[in-house]
Write a protein that holds these residues in place. Structure first.
Motif, short mmCIF file in Angstrom:
data_model
loop_
_atom_site.label_atom_id
_atom_site.label_comp_id
_atom_site.label_asym_id
_atom_site.label_seq_id
_atom_site.Cartn_x
_atom_site.Cartn_y
_atom_site.Cartn_z
N THR A 122 -5.07 4.49 -13.04
CA THR A 122 -4.06 5.51 -12.74
C THR A 122 -3.43 6.06 -14.01
O THR A 122 -3.20 5.32 -14.98
N SER A 124 -0.02 8.34 -14.75
CA SER A 124 1.19 8.73 -14.03
C SER A 124 1.47 10.21 -14.09
O SER A 124 2.02 10.80 -13.14
N MET A 158 0.11 13.36 -7.49
CA MET A 158 0.91 12.24 -7.02
C MET A 158 2.18 12.10 -7.83
O MET A 158 2.23 12.43 -9.02
N THR A 161 2.06 8.20 -10.50
CA THR A 161 1.12 7.18 -10.05
C THR A 161 1.34 5.89 -10.81
O THR A 161 1.32 5.87 -12.03
N VAL A 175 -1.38 2.72 -3.31
CA VAL A 175 -0.84 3.13 -4.61
C VAL A 175 0.65 3.33 -4.50
O VAL A 175 1.14 3.89 -3.51
N GLU A 177 3.81 5.35 -5.74
CA GLU A 177 4.24 6.58 -6.40
C GLU A 177 5.72 6.42 -6.72
O GLU A 177 6.58 6.54 -5.86
#
Length: 319
Positions: A122, A124, A158, A161, A175, A177
């Protein structure tokens, strides 16, 4: 269900610096990243030792880590270099994934593996520095999968993340968030692509989910930075706060800042002033998988407490 205070938390390990996540194994060993560039191992006797990275890129900052069967590691680099690196048992570093579709990965939050040999990564946000993305409604985080077909982006858009973990059934990728303040999940298709996202749990004021883990009854246990909360969310929509270590008046200020757009790194880091030191990671361990371990951004030790519910075995349990 549990209702704990800070006094109910025991602590193990020593001299941990920014142990952002924690992995537990049947052996009793715990593994955490260390901001000095490596991995901190807390042995079953509570003592700590470190494996320091060799020839790491400048500014290397291990964040999420994955334990491999040979007890080497994949490490997400939250430093300016970004990407995923492999660290051998002697600390030797080699790049594993630095770009996708010809584009360099930004500072990278998390890396994990699943039982089918896939690696999940991931990022972010595309923004650098990342703090620019810590605004309500901002959503440009993404997820990468890496398998025999190569590496490719499988989800975008997202809200910051964070950890992404395949559930015990192997059918869903969950996941957190952080800025969208929810735990989402995607059905995993046979080719590693993801189906339509759905929200498993939406959290309220003061909760900013970071790390999480699964229990044996289908529950998801998340930890929240800032508020130092541990929350158990279940498929029927129920949420239970196991513990919180925060000043309610300060949380109100944080919430106001989040709503008016002034939320920043100072607010995020404020949980580090409390005993639980800005909770960021959680794992089930112990011989019966009923010991819960807590990692934090500012603590020098790992917190722990006993749960009436056992955890689900993580993919690395026997490693």
């Amino acid at each position: 269900m549990l209702n704990l205070s800070v006094d109910d938390i025991a602590f193990v390990g020593e001299d941990i610096q920014r142990g952002e996540c924690v992995l537990a194994t049947r052996s009793g060993d715990l593994f955490l990243p260390d901001k000095r560039g490596g991995v901190n191992i807390v042995r079953a006797n509570g003592k700590s030792e470190r494996i320091m990275a060799k020839n790491a890129p400048e500014g290397f900052m291990p964040n999420g880590i994955a334990l491999l069967p040979d007890r080497t590691f994949l490490m997400a680099d939250l430093g300016p270099g970004g990407g995923v690196w492999h660290m051998a048992q002697d600390g030797a570093m080699t790049p594993r994934l630095l770009e996708v579709h010809g584009k360099k990965l930004e500072p990278t939050n998390f890396v994990g593996i699943d039982s089918k040999g896939r690696t999940w990564v991931t990022v972010s946000t595309h923004l650098v520095p990342r703090e620019q993305s810590m605004k309500k409604g901002h959503a440009d985080g993404y997820i990468v999968v890496m398998d025999e077909r190569g590496a490719r982006v499988v989800a975008e858009g997202m809200g910051f993340t964070n950890e992404a973990i395949v559930d015990p059934s192997g059918e869903w990728l969950y996941v957190n968030e952080t800025i969208a303040r929810c735990t989402s999940r995607f059905p995993i298709r046979a080719d590693g692509s993801l189906g339509r996202k759905e929200v498993f749990a939406q959290y309220g004021a003061g909760t900013f989910p970071d790390g999480f883990t699964f229990d044996a009854e289908g529950g998801v246990w998340i930890v929240s930075v800032v508020s130092n909360r541990v929350i158990r969310a279940t498929p029927d929509g129920k949420q239970h706060t196991v513990i919180q270590d925060a000043d309610p008046a300060w949380l109100e200020q944080v919430e106001q800042a989040f709503e008016d757009g002034s939320y920043n790194r100072t607010h995020l880091d404020s949980g580090g002033q409390r005993r639980l030191a800005n909770l960021s990671g959680i794992a089930f361990g112990g011989a019966d998988l009923k010991t819960v371990y807590l990692a934090s951004l500012f603590g020098s030790q790992v917190g722990s407490f006993r749960s009436p519910v056992a955890g689900a075995k993580p993919v690395h349990w026997e490693f």
